[in-house]
Enzyme design. Structure first.
Site, PDB file in Angstrom:
ATOM      1  N   ARG A   1       1.580 -20.679  28.597  1.00  0.00           N
ATOM      2  CA  ARG A   1       2.672 -21.659  28.607  1.00  0.00           C
ATOM      3  C   ARG A   1       3.783 -21.299  27.628  1.00  0.00           C
ATOM      4  O   ARG A   1       4.909 -21.763  27.770  1.00  0.00           O
ATOM      5  CB  ARG A   1       2.134 -23.067  28.361  1.00  0.00           C
ATOM      6  CG  ARG A   1       1.520 -23.275  26.994  1.00  0.00           C
ATOM      7  CD  ARG A   1       0.961 -24.688  26.889  1.00  0.00           C
ATOM      8  NE  ARG A   1       0.627 -24.997  25.519  1.00  0.00           N
ATOM      9  CZ  ARG A   1       0.200 -26.187  25.118  1.00  0.00           C
ATOM     10  NH1 ARG A   1       0.047 -27.160  25.988  1.00  0.00           N
ATOM     11  NH2 ARG A   1      -0.079 -26.396  23.854  1.00  0.00           N
TER      12      ARG A   1
ATOM     13  N   TYR B   1      10.964 -20.489  14.856  1.00  0.00           N
ATOM     14  CA  TYR B   1       9.717 -19.763  15.160  1.00  0.00           C
ATOM     15  C   TYR B   1       9.706 -18.378  14.491  1.00  0.00           C
ATOM     16  O   TYR B   1       8.701 -17.970  13.887  1.00  0.00           O
ATOM     17  CB  TYR B   1       9.622 -19.657  16.678  1.00  0.00           C
ATOM     18  CG  TYR B   1       8.391 -18.989  17.227  1.00  0.00           C
ATOM     19  CD1 TYR B   1       7.150 -19.611  17.162  1.00  0.00           C
ATOM     20  CD2 TYR B   1       8.483 -17.740  17.845  1.00  0.00           C
ATOM     21  CE1 TYR B   1       6.017 -19.000  17.696  1.00  0.00           C
ATOM     22  CE2 TYR B   1       7.372 -17.132  18.382  1.00  0.00           C
ATOM     23  CZ  TYR B   1       6.141 -17.760  18.310  1.00  0.00           C
ATOM     24  OH  TYR B   1       5.026 -17.149  18.839  1.00  0.00           O
ATOM     25  N   SER B   2      10.827 -17.658  14.590  1.00  0.00           N
ATOM     26  CA  SER B   2      10.901 -16.318  13.996  1.00  0.00           C
ATOM     27  C   SER B   2      10.743 -16.389  12.480  1.00  0.00           C
ATOM     28  O   SER B   2      10.036 -15.559  11.881  1.00  0.00           O
ATOM     29  CB  SER B   2      12.243 -15.652  14.308  1.00  0.00           C
ATOM     30  OG  SER B   2      12.416 -15.544  15.684  1.00  0.00           O
TER      31      SER B   2
ATOM     32  N   LYS C   1       7.115 -17.079  11.708  1.00  0.00           N
ATOM     33  CA  LYS C   1       6.237 -15.938  11.970  1.00  0.00           C
ATOM     34  C   LYS C   1       6.460 -14.817  10.955  1.00  0.00           C
ATOM     35  O   LYS C   1       5.520 -14.073  10.642  1.00  0.00           O
ATOM     36  CB  LYS C   1       6.446 -15.426  13.400  1.00  0.00           C
ATOM     37  CG  LYS C   1       5.919 -16.382  14.476  1.00  0.00           C
ATOM     38  CD  LYS C   1       4.469 -16.767  14.238  1.00  0.00           C
ATOM     39  CE  LYS C   1       3.764 -17.278  15.490  1.00  0.00           C
ATOM     40  NZ  LYS C   1       2.412 -17.798  15.186  1.00  0.00           N
TER      41      LYS C   1
ATOM     42  N   ALA D   1       0.676 -12.600  25.628  1.00  0.00           N
ATOM     43  CA  ALA D   1      -0.197 -13.214  26.635  1.00  0.00           C
ATOM     44  C   ALA D   1       0.628 -14.034  27.596  1.00  0.00           C
ATOM     45  O   ALA D   1       1.545 -14.755  27.188  1.00  0.00           O
ATOM     46  CB  ALA D   1      -1.235 -14.108  25.975  1.00  0.00           C
TER      47      ALA D   1
ATOM     48  N   ASP E   1      -8.477 -28.064  17.524  1.00  0.00           N
ATOM     49  CA  ASP E   1      -7.315 -28.268  18.399  1.00  0.00           C
ATOM     50  C   ASP E   1      -7.016 -29.759  18.504  1.00  0.00           C
ATOM     51  O   ASP E   1      -7.933 -30.578  18.493  1.00  0.00           O
ATOM     52  CB  ASP E   1      -7.541 -27.706  19.807  1.00  0.00           C
ATOM     53  CG  ASP E   1      -6.232 -27.305  20.470  1.00  0.00           C
ATOM     54  OD1 ASP E   1      -5.986 -26.091  20.625  1.00  0.00           O
ATOM     55  OD2 ASP E   1      -5.422 -28.201  20.818  1.00  0.00           O
TER      56      ASP E   1
HETATM   57  N1  LIG Z   1       1.582 -16.249  24.223  1.00  0.00           N
HETATM   58  C1  LIG Z   1       2.232 -15.244  23.664  1.00  0.00           C
HETATM   59  O1  LIG Z   1       2.669 -14.278  24.330  1.00  0.00           O
HETATM   60  C2  LIG Z   1       2.414 -15.202  22.176  1.00  0.00           C
HETATM   61  C3  LIG Z   1       3.285 -14.237  21.653  1.00  0.00           C
HETATM   62  C4  LIG Z   1       3.446 -14.146  20.272  1.00  0.00           C
HETATM   63  C5  LIG Z   1       2.752 -15.019  19.438  1.00  0.00           C
HETATM   64  N2  LIG Z   1       1.941 -15.974  19.979  1.00  0.00           N
HETATM   65  C6  LIG Z   1       1.250 -16.864  19.041  1.00  0.00           C
HETATM   66  O2  LIG Z   1      -0.125 -16.956  19.382  1.00  0.00           O
HETATM   67  C7  LIG Z   1      -0.608 -18.270  19.107  1.00  0.00           C
HETATM   68  C8  LIG Z   1      -1.236 -18.877  20.352  1.00  0.00           C
HETATM   69  O3  LIG Z   1      -0.275 -18.902  21.402  1.00  0.00           O
HETATM   70  P1  LIG Z   1      -0.664 -19.396  22.885  1.00  0.00           P
HETATM   71  O4  LIG Z   1       0.279 -18.722  23.814  1.00  0.00           O
HETATM   72  O5  LIG Z   1      -2.114 -19.298  23.107  1.00  0.00           O
HETATM   73  O6  LIG Z   1      -0.205 -20.944  22.761  1.00  0.00           O
HETATM   74  P2  LIG Z   1      -0.757 -22.271  23.482  1.00  0.00           P
HETATM   75  O7  LIG Z   1       0.385 -23.226  23.499  1.00  0.00           O
HETATM   76  O8  LIG Z   1      -1.427 -21.942  24.767  1.00  0.00           O
HETATM   77  O9  LIG Z   1      -1.887 -22.798  22.468  1.00  0.00           O
HETATM   78  C9  LIG Z   1      -1.573 -23.319  21.219  1.00  0.00           C
HETATM   79  C10 LIG Z   1      -2.632 -24.342  20.861  1.00  0.00           C
HETATM   80  O10 LIG Z   1      -2.339 -24.839  19.540  1.00  0.00           O
HETATM   81  C11 LIG Z   1      -2.652 -26.225  19.522  1.00  0.00           C
HETATM   82  N3  LIG Z   1      -1.896 -26.881  18.438  1.00  0.00           N
HETATM   83  C12 LIG Z   1      -0.560 -27.093  18.359  1.00  0.00           C
HETATM   84  N4  LIG Z   1      -0.253 -27.737  17.238  1.00  0.00           N
HETATM   85  C13 LIG Z   1      -1.417 -27.927  16.557  1.00  0.00           C
HETATM   86  C14 LIG Z   1      -1.743 -28.522  15.309  1.00  0.00           C
HETATM   87  N5  LIG Z   1      -0.795 -29.079  14.544  1.00  0.00           N
HETATM   88  N6  LIG Z   1      -3.043 -28.529  14.908  1.00  0.00           N
HETATM   89  C15 LIG Z   1      -4.015 -27.973  15.680  1.00  0.00           C
HETATM   90  N7  LIG Z   1      -3.753 -27.409  16.900  1.00  0.00           N
HETATM   91  C16 LIG Z   1      -2.470 -27.386  17.319  1.00  0.00           C
HETATM   92  C17 LIG Z   1      -2.234 -26.727  20.893  1.00  0.00           C
HETATM   93  O11 LIG Z   1      -2.877 -27.969  21.221  1.00  0.00           O
HETATM   94  C18 LIG Z   1      -2.672 -25.554  21.790  1.00  0.00           C
HETATM   95  O12 LIG Z   1      -3.987 -25.738  22.303  1.00  0.00           O
HETATM   96  C19 LIG Z   1       0.574 -19.047  18.557  1.00  0.00           C
HETATM   97  O13 LIG Z   1       0.569 -18.990  17.144  1.00  0.00           O
HETATM   98  C20 LIG Z   1       1.762 -18.291  19.092  1.00  0.00           C
HETATM   99  O14 LIG Z   1       2.918 -18.469  18.314  1.00  0.00           O
HETATM  100  C21 LIG Z   1       1.772 -16.091  21.330  1.00  0.00           C
END
Ligand SMILES: NC(=O)c1ccc[n+]([C@@H]2O[C@H](COP(=O)([O-])OP(=O)(O)OC[C@H]3O[C@@H](n4cnc5c(N)ncnc54)[C@H](O)[C@@H]3O)[C@@H](O)[C@H]2O)c1
Length: 304
Positions: free
Chosen positions: A200, A165-166, A169, A197, A38
């Site tokens: 943020r 983003y879409s 993904k 989840a 991270d």
């Molecule tokens: N939260 C949701 O409901 C949800 C829904 C669909 C998909 N997702 C996907 O799940 C994954 C996690 O989401 P989340 O909600 O836990 O997000 P989050 O923002 O809480 O965590 C993302 C983490 O990625 C790290 N990060 C960002 N850029 C980086 C880089 N270049 N190198 C290394 N680390 C990096 C950030 O520091 C952060 O700790 C993501 O890929 C997101 O697109 C989340």
């Protein structure tokens, strides 16, 4: 620690917060030695802090797990190679890669800046390629390995203001499927999870009325941890028959998502013309057109 991942080594990107943190912690509890990757950036990818990864390592070590930190960005090829080397240096092998790091730069398409497109594609799609490709060398040499990639219903179904983003993904869906096909001969598997989840990435829902407040309180029950059991399973040898699939997890629901296949077809014994497409093909196909759904239109029931 003992469990489904005994003796395995897992690299989880973006493991300092949210879903990545939940997965890396669950993997350590299941017996894996883990690399917490991270760079501690904001939701939009700004800044950078060692704090989140440090906290996760402290948490894992407190229950007796083995963890090291990688502060390399997923969005650069050399950095991805260093990430894999971190696993090899610390634990001598690598069995599991979870591509989870992510940022958001939402904007309506007609207002999206090229840099917001490039940065989001770079972290999600290029990052998943770089880290997977770096690990593929190790997986191939050892004849085994498991990839789990985070996709999203924003891509699989649709969402407003998320073209970057879409697209990223959906790109990950193609990446995962091709890895599954190409590396099956080396015992390597690749699957996707569309997680849900509270966090943020989802936490900007209005709370100005009592109804909205109550809904947000319920949504908070959809914790990042809900996504971890499936990720651990897919990464383990118990999941050895599961390859090239797409799952979604929403609180206590686990869903297998569809993969695109023809819905209807119309054949003509003569060459098609634009007019015959208008008069015959489209009327025949129209009953199966999809509405312009967003994710929330399809997930119209609450999981609580
Ligand atoms: N939260 C949701 O409901 C949800 C829904 C669909 C998909 N997702 C996907 O799940 C994954 C996690 O989401 P989340 O909600 O836990 O997000 P989050 O923002 O809480 O965590 C993302 C983490 O990625 C790290 N990060 C960002 N850029 C980086 C880089 N270049 N190198 C290394 N680390 C990096 C950030 O520091 C952060 O700790 C993501 O890929 C997101 O697109 C989340």
């Amino acid at each position: 620690m003992t469990g489904l991942l005994n003796g395995k080594v897992a690299l989880v990107t973006g493991a300092g917060s949210g879903i990545g943190r939940a997965i890396v912690t669950a993997m350590a509890r299941a017996g894996a030695s883990v690399v917490i990757n991270d760079i501690g950036v904001s939701l939009s990818g700004a800044g950078g802090s060692a704090g989140p990864a440090d906290e996760v390592r402290t948490e894992i070590e407190a229950f007796g797990g083995k963890a090291v930190i990688s502060r390399d960005t997923v969005s650069e090829w050399q950095a991805a190679q260093r990430m894999v080397q971190t696993a090899l240096d610390a634990f001598g092998r690598l069995d599991i890669v979870v591509n989870n790091a992510g940022i958001l730069r939402d904007a309506f398409f007609h207002k999206m800046e090229p840099q917001d497109w490039l940065d989001v594609i770079n972290v999600h799609l290029n990052g998943s390629f770089f880290v997977s490709r770096a690990a593929a060398e190790v997986f191939r040499a050892q004849n085994g390995g498991a990839f789990v990639h985070m996709t999203s219903t924003s891509g699989l179904i649709g969402n407003l203001g998320q073209a970057n983003y879409s697209a990223a993904k959906m790109g990950i869906i193609g990446l995962s499927k091709t890895i599954a096909l190409d590396m099956q001969r080396y015992g390597v598997r690749s699957n996707c999870i569309a997680p849900f989840a509270w966090g943020r990435m989802t936490g900007n829902i209005p709370t100005s009325t009592p109804d909205q407040l109550a809904r947000v309180e319920n949504l908070k029950q959809i914790t990042p941890e809900k996504n971890a059991p499936l990720a651990v399973y897919l990464a383990s040898d118990a999941g050895s028959e599961v390859n090239g699939q797409i799952f979604a997890v929403r609180k206590n629901e686990i869903m297998l998502m569809g993969q695109s296949r023809p819905l209807r077809a119309i054949h003509s014994s003569e060459e098609w013309t634009p007019e015959s497409v208008r008069d015959r093909a489209i009327p025949a196909l129209r009953p199966s057109f999809y509405p312009l759904d967003r994710s929330q239109d399809v997930f119209a029931w609450d999981p609580f």
